[in-house]
Design a protein around this motif. Structure first.
Motif, PDB file in Angstrom:
ATOM      1  N   MET A  19       0.952  -1.206  -0.134  1.00 37.01           N
ATOM      2  CA  MET A  19      -0.094   0.095   0.090  1.00 37.01           C
ATOM      3  C   MET A  19       1.254   1.296   0.356  1.00 37.01           C
ATOM      4  O   MET A  19       0.434   2.013  -0.824  1.00 37.01           O
ATOM      5  N   ASN A  20       1.858   1.134   0.564  1.00 37.78           N
ATOM      6  CA  ASN A  20       2.551   2.390   1.055  1.00 37.78           C
ATOM      7  C   ASN A  20       3.195   2.808  -0.632  1.00 37.78           C
ATOM      8  O   ASN A  20       3.960   3.331  -0.943  1.00 37.78           O
ATOM      9  N   LEU A  23       0.793   3.907  -2.965  1.00 41.84           N
ATOM     10  CA  LEU A  23       0.384   5.436  -2.277  1.00 41.84           C
ATOM     11  C   LEU A  23       0.918   7.098  -2.626  1.00 41.84           C
ATOM     12  O   LEU A  23       0.732   7.745  -2.781  1.00 41.84           O
ATOM     13  N   ALA A  28      -2.336  13.152  -1.962  1.00 43.38           N
ATOM     14  CA  ALA A  28      -2.450  12.421  -0.956  1.00 43.38           C
ATOM     15  C   ALA A  28      -4.074  13.614  -1.169  1.00 43.38           C
ATOM     16  O   ALA A  28      -4.584  12.863  -0.344  1.00 43.38           O
ATOM     17  N   VAL A  31      -6.722  10.594  -2.949  1.00 37.41           N
ATOM     18  CA  VAL A  31      -7.501   9.488  -1.823  1.00 37.41           C
ATOM     19  C   VAL A  31      -8.622  10.866  -2.032  1.00 37.41           C
ATOM     20  O   VAL A  31      -8.634  10.964  -0.757  1.00 37.41           O
ATOM     21  N   ILE A  34     -10.006   4.683   1.827  1.00 41.97           N
ATOM     22  CA  ILE A  34      -9.126   3.731   2.408  1.00 41.97           C
ATOM     23  C   ILE A  34     -10.012   2.935   3.571  1.00 41.97           C
ATOM     24  O   ILE A  34     -10.153   3.293   4.419  1.00 41.97           O
ATOM     25  N   VAL A  57      -8.161   0.510  -2.023  1.00 39.45           N
ATOM     26  CA  VAL A  57      -8.095   2.040  -2.429  1.00 39.45           C
ATOM     27  C   VAL A  57      -8.771   3.305  -3.356  1.00 39.45           C
ATOM     28  O   VAL A  57      -9.159   2.435  -4.471  1.00 39.45           O
ATOM     29  N   TYR A  59      -9.319   6.353  -5.443  1.00 38.24           N
ATOM     30  CA  TYR A  59      -8.748   7.255  -5.662  1.00 38.24           C
ATOM     31  C   TYR A  59      -8.849   8.090  -6.788  1.00 38.24           C
ATOM     32  O   TYR A  59      -9.936   7.430  -7.994  1.00 38.24           O
TER      33      TYR A  59
END
Length: 61
Positions: A19-20, A23, A28, A31, A34, A57, A59
């Motif tokens: 996920m990191n 992302l 930011a 998004v 989540i 997620v 987005y």
């Protein structure tokens, strides 16, 4: 346009890392939300507990 990215891993650490990494590529403010879910069930073959860590997620692209 709203997009969805799904993740499904066997450990919390794997889910967090994937996920990191994703992302980092998304701004930011793009998004939307989540969602996180954990499922646990017995493995009939070796009598261990099996876990499934998943997230979604939402987005803007």
């Amino acid at each position: 346009m709203i997009q969805v990215k799904l993740f499904d891993e066997e450990t919390e650490l794997e889910l967090e890392e994937k996920m990191n990494a994703f992302l980092k590529k998304v701004r930011a403010d793009n998004v939307v939300d989540i969602k996180y879910h954990v499922a646990a069930f017995p493995d009939d073959q070796d009598r261990d507990q099996v876990y499934c860590f998943s997230s979604m997620v939402l987005y803007k692209k």
